[in-house]
Scaffold this active site. Sequence first.
Site, PDB file in Angstrom:
ATOM      1  N   HIS A  15      45.534 100.268  11.147  1.00 48.09           N
ATOM      2  CA  HIS A  15      44.893 101.522  11.536  1.00 48.09           C
ATOM      3  C   HIS A  15      45.737 102.661  11.004  1.00 48.09           C
ATOM      4  CE1 HIS A  15      43.306 104.872  13.884  1.00 48.09           C
ATOM      5  NE2 HIS A  15      44.563 105.206  14.072  1.00 48.09           N
ATOM      6  N   TYR A  54      40.226 103.730  20.975  1.00 51.33           N
ATOM      7  CA  TYR A  54      39.024 103.722  20.135  1.00 51.33           C
ATOM      8  C   TYR A  54      37.825 104.340  20.844  1.00 51.33           C
ATOM      9  CZ  TYR A  54      40.742 100.956  16.128  1.00 51.33           C
ATOM     10  OH  TYR A  54      41.382 100.517  14.987  1.00 51.33           O
ATOM     11  N   LYS A  69      47.687  95.615  12.954  1.00 51.20           N
ATOM     12  CA  LYS A  69      46.768  95.001  13.917  1.00 51.20           C
ATOM     13  C   LYS A  69      47.043  93.500  14.092  1.00 51.20           C
ATOM     14  CE  LYS A  69      43.003  98.320  13.068  1.00 51.20           C
ATOM     15  NZ  LYS A  69      41.548  98.427  12.689  1.00 51.20           N
ATOM     16  N   GLU A 119      46.663 110.548  18.894  1.00 52.22           N
ATOM     17  CA  GLU A 119      47.119 109.149  18.905  1.00 52.22           C
ATOM     18  C   GLU A 119      48.631 109.049  19.126  1.00 52.22           C
ATOM     19  OE1 GLU A 119      45.519 107.740  15.182  1.00 52.22           O
ATOM     20  OE2 GLU A 119      43.448 107.917  15.894  1.00 52.22           O
ATOM     21  N   ASN A 123      41.057  94.075  10.071  1.00 53.23           N
ATOM     22  CA  ASN A 123      41.383  94.686   8.772  1.00 53.23           C
ATOM     23  C   ASN A 123      42.824  95.203   8.679  1.00 53.23           C
ATOM     24  OD1 ASN A 123      41.053  96.863  10.425  1.00 53.23           O
ATOM     25  ND2 ASN A 123      39.469  97.862   9.193  1.00 53.23           N
TER      26      ASN A 123
HETATM   27  P1  IDP Z   1      39.015 102.998   9.851  1.00 57.66           P
HETATM   28  O1  IDP Z   1      39.926 102.060  10.618  1.00 57.66           O
HETATM   29  O2  IDP Z   1      39.038 102.723   8.371  1.00 57.66           O
HETATM   30  O3  IDP Z   1      39.266 104.445  10.178  1.00 57.66           O
HETATM   31  P2  IDP Z   1      36.596 103.183  11.495  1.00 57.66           P
HETATM   32  O4  IDP Z   1      35.238 103.427  10.957  1.00 57.66           O
HETATM   33  O5  IDP Z   1      37.277 104.309  12.221  1.00 57.66           O
HETATM   34  O6  IDP Z   1      37.517 102.657  10.285  1.00 57.66           O
HETATM   35  O7  IDP Z   1      36.489 101.925  12.462  1.00 57.66           O
HETATM   36  C1  IDP Z   1      37.539 101.610  13.355  1.00 57.66           C
HETATM   37  C2  IDP Z   1      37.763 100.110  13.324  1.00 57.66           C
HETATM   38  O8  IDP Z   1      36.612  99.444  13.843  1.00 57.66           O
HETATM   39  C3  IDP Z   1      37.948  99.508  11.928  1.00 57.66           C
HETATM   40  O9  IDP Z   1      39.252  99.656  11.426  1.00 57.66           O
HETATM   41  C4  IDP Z   1      37.587  98.054  12.178  1.00 57.66           C
HETATM   42  O10 IDP Z   1      38.661  97.341  12.824  1.00 57.66           O
HETATM   43  C5  IDP Z   1      36.432  98.201  13.169  1.00 57.66           C
HETATM   44  N1  IDP Z   1      35.130  98.220  12.482  1.00 57.66           N
HETATM   45  C6  IDP Z   1      34.623  99.213  11.710  1.00 57.66           C
HETATM   46  N2  IDP Z   1      33.405  98.901  11.234  1.00 57.66           N
HETATM   47  C7  IDP Z   1      33.123  97.676  11.735  1.00 57.66           C
HETATM   48  C8  IDP Z   1      31.982  96.791  11.615  1.00 57.66           C
HETATM   49  O11 IDP Z   1      30.974  97.104  10.950  1.00 57.66           O
HETATM   50  N3  IDP Z   1      32.053  95.600  12.281  1.00 57.66           N
HETATM   51  C9  IDP Z   1      33.160  95.236  13.039  1.00 57.66           C
HETATM   52  N4  IDP Z   1      34.232  96.029  13.172  1.00 57.66           N
HETATM   53  C10 IDP Z   1      34.225  97.229  12.530  1.00 57.66           C
HETATM   54 MG    MG Z   2      38.971 105.500  11.948  1.00 55.09          MG
END
Ligand code: IDP
Ligand code: MG
Length: 137
Positions: free
Chosen positions: A117, A51, A11, A128, A114
């Site tokens: 992905h 997303y 990312k 995807e 973070n």
């Molecule tokens: P993942 O990437 O670990 O599968 P998901 O729950 O699918 O996590 O969420 C997708 C993406 O959305 C996360 O990787 C992160 O970039 C973002 N995200 C998830 N939770 C939050 C939040 O509480 N605040 C802001 N961004 C979030």
């Molecule tokens: Mg996810």
Amino acid sequence: MTQERTLSIIKPDATARNFVGKILAHFENAGLSIVAAKMVTLTPEQAGEFYAQHKERPFFGELVDYMVSGRVLISILEGNDAINLNRTLMGATDPKKADPGTIRNLYAESIAANAVHGSDSPEAAAREIKLFFPELK
Ligand code: IDP
Ligand code: MG
């Protein structure tokens, strides 16, 4: 374990901080092969479609803005149990909760920015991969 393919995205926070090589090394060191890859800047339309499952969540707008804020390295990783293995290498969504030595523990800035992905199921991986590499069989 079966041979699988999964979709990975490095990312914008991680590409901006020059962590691409270090992150790819985690995949290769764990036995995953990078079988396709491209460095791109996503459009808001691409990020929103990717997303789409999160569009009702309060952070959706922030998530799309972040995903288009810089370059991303999109790749297909192949290997035994690739989907689960990649998720283990990544660590928890919130880097504060990610196990020591995982990619998010080492390289992520925040729960939003973070670093990586990874597809979370065979169905997600198929969707995807088709979205970003429609030319592949
Ligand atoms: P993942 O990437 O670990 O599968 P998901 O729950 O699918 O996590 O969420 C997708 C993406 O959305 C996360 O990787 C992160 O970039 C973002 N995200 C998830 N939770 C939050 C939040 O509480 N605040 C802001 N961004 C979030
Ligand atoms: Mg996810």
